[in-house]
Design an enzyme around this catalytic site. Structure first.
Site, PDB file in Angstrom:
ATOM      1  N   LYS A 143       0.826  -1.194   0.000  1.00 57.70           N
ATOM      2  CA  LYS A 143       0.000   0.000   0.000  1.00 57.70           C
ATOM      3  C   LYS A 143       0.869   1.256   0.000  1.00 57.70           C
ATOM      4  O   LYS A 143       2.035   1.216   0.431  1.00 57.70           O
ATOM      5  CB  LYS A 143      -0.880   0.031   1.272  1.00 57.70           C
TER       6      LYS A 143
ATOM      7  N   ARG B 284     -10.781 -11.090   1.512  1.00 58.93           N
ATOM      8  CA  ARG B 284     -11.672 -12.076   0.909  1.00 58.93           C
ATOM      9  C   ARG B 284     -11.045 -13.470   0.919  1.00 58.93           C
ATOM     10  O   ARG B 284     -11.752 -14.473   0.902  1.00 58.93           O
ATOM     11  CB  ARG B 284     -12.050 -11.645  -0.499  1.00 58.93           C
TER      12      ARG B 284
END
Length: 519
Positions: free
Chosen positions: A296, A370
């Site tokens: 990130k 997920r």
């Protein structure tokens, strides 16, 4: 701050500060007729003309020497109450009571606060004969008042010779006669606030102080406090079971056992409900999300200590269930890992085999939530055959772009369940908005290498993440479960102060889950 009760003649009510919430153009005597006896000096005070009742407006009145109600704090709830829904009036009440208790602390009013139950009933447009509505007003007011005092100070050393302003010592509910339903509602609001506080404290903890092993230790302590069943599946267990997606997320941090991935399980089963199909709640517990190899940007990365807000909400839920005596079997799964780059971290292009047997190409290691959830969802269905299956996760920045930072995404194809979650959330100040689960979003997840990929294009990112999870719901051979996916990425961790919550973790979804389990 303790919650207490005074029942008796209004002229005998005592308080260091008596709090009266009211909307614009309302008078204190109209909102709380008992003030004619409890604080008759207020109704003729010249300063009343200075108070408008605007949102966040406060005005403190001092009574004469010897008055039982030494001071009265008028707290404004804003305009146009007749146009507000019941949920909006409850929200105004929560926010106002939280602001009032925080105002008292800020101004050194640390004695006994009090609020008339009749004023709370008036605020939500009910009457004394509407027991259910009065109880809801009391519950929300108490919860709001306590959450308004929340401070994130666990990791502050303090300044020598100084201490934070002390919390008010007590908040009394004032009634003409003892009402058991009011006292029960107040205790319920207190439990809700304590459950939210637990979730906030966990999600505010820095990642060097709260790793996956610490989350499971917190779950074990909670289970010991309340006599719940608890177990943990460590990394070896996850590998043996075939949870390849889950393991891949935590592989980069697994060199340190405290940071290795684990699945922590809590079960609440009151007598007579041990064998029923449970409500299963799965929480994303990424204790720090660097993005992995798909690193990130550094700006704002510190906020990723709160990427376990879903798992924190599950712990908040289980703190409340036994204390409220909820008559339903509930199972909670904390899917915990730390997503870090490293020699053994998963790479873009890797293919993993999930517990369901389906293969996934990891095209973006920052789409990690997920991956832990898909294996946890499969495990939950294989083991428990749930009646209702809910996952709660700070899953996608795309949901924040779509809905902002104070509304969560709700993905659910069961109309009754979706409507219930949305309604319950509105009533406790946790707004959810339905988003689509159209199969066309699965087109974005096509892979030439595996059954499908873990991420697609940025457009519709929240929906493609939800449709990814849908591939692991109601697998062949399993009992059909009603499923809802809650993407709480926006409201779970705040960059600015909002009413009843400072910047940082909010504990969002705890109260909705409590009421869902209680319904």
């Amino acid at each position: 701050m303790k919650i207490a009760f005074q029942a008796g003649l209004p002229a005998e009510w005592t308080a260091a500060v008596l709090i009266v919430p009211l909307f614009e153009n309302e008078t204190p005597g109209e909102v709380c007729p008992e003030l004619h006896d409890a604080a008759p000096w207020l109704l003729s005070a010249p300063g009343l003309a200075d108070f408008r009742g605007k949102k966040d407006e406060t005005l403190l009145f001092h009574g004469p020497a010897g008055a039982h109600a030494a001071r009265v704090l008028l707290a404004g709830m804003g305009d146009n109450p007749s146009a507000k829904t019941r949920a909006e009036r409850l929200d105004a009440l929560r926010v106002t009571l939280g602001g009032a208790t925080a105002w008292c602390r800020k101004h050194g009013l640390a004695g006994a606060l009090a609020v008339p139950v009749s004023a709370l009933s008036h605020a939500v447009g009910s009457n004394d004969k509407d027991d259910r509505s009065v109880s809801r007003a009391v519950r929300e007011a108490i919860c709001g008042a306590l959450l308004g005092l929340y401070r994130n100070t666990a990791f502050k050393s303090g300044t020598a010779g100084q201490s934070p302003d002390p919390d008010p010592e007590r908040l009394d509910l004032l009634m003409a006669a003892s009402l058991p339903e009011v006292e029960a509602a107040a205790r319920e609001g207190e439990i809700h606030a304590q459950a939210v506080t637990l979730a906030r404290n966990l999600a505010n903890a820095p990642a060097n102080r709260l790793a996956p092993a610490d989350m499971t230790e917190e779950a074990a302590r909670l289970a010991a406090r309340h006599g719940l069943r608890h177990e943990t599946l460590g990394m070896d267990d996850l590998q043996k079971l075939g949870m390849g997606a889950f393991v891949a997320v935590g592989a980069g941090a697994a060199g340190n056992p405290r940071h290795a991935p684990c699945l922590s399980i809590l079960e609440y089963a009151p007598a007579g409900h041990e064998n029923e199909a449970p409500l299963v709640v799965v929480g994303k517990g990424i204790t720090f999300d660097s993005g992995g190899i798909s690193l990130k940007p550094s700006a704002g990365m510190w906020e990723m200590k709160g990427d376990m807000g879903g798992a924190a909400a599950v712990l908040g839920l289980f703190e409340a269930l036994p204390r409220l005596g909820v008559q339903r079997r509930v199972v909670g799964l904390l899917a915990c890992a730390e997503n870090m780059p490293g020699a053994f971290a998963s790479r873009p292009g890797d293919v993993v085999k999930t517990l369901s047997g389906k293969t996934v190409e990891i095209v973006n290691t920052d789409a990690e939530g997920r991956l832990v959830l898909c294996d946890a969802l499969t495990y939950a269905q294989k083991r428990w055959s749930p009646d209702v299956l809910v996952d709660v996760a700070t899953l996608t920045g795309a949901c924040v772009v779509a809905l902002g930072d104070d509304v969560a995404g709700l993905f659910c194809e069961e109309p009754e369940l979706a409507a219930r979650i949305k309604s319950l959330g509105e009533a406790v100040g946790e707004p959810f908005w339905p988003l689509p689960l159209h199969e066309r979003y699965f087109e974005k997840l096509k892979s030439e290498t595996a059954d499908f990929a873990n991420a697609g294009s940025r457009e519709g990112g929240a929906c493609s993440a939800a449709i990814f999870l849908k591939q692991f719901v109601n697998p062949e051979g399993a009992a059909k479960a009603r499923w809802a996916h809650l993407d709480i990425a926006g409201p779970a961790f705040l960059t600015r102060k909002i009413p009843n919550c400072p910047a940082g973790a909010s504990g969002f979804a705890v109260r909705t889950l409590i009421d869902l389990a209680s319904a």
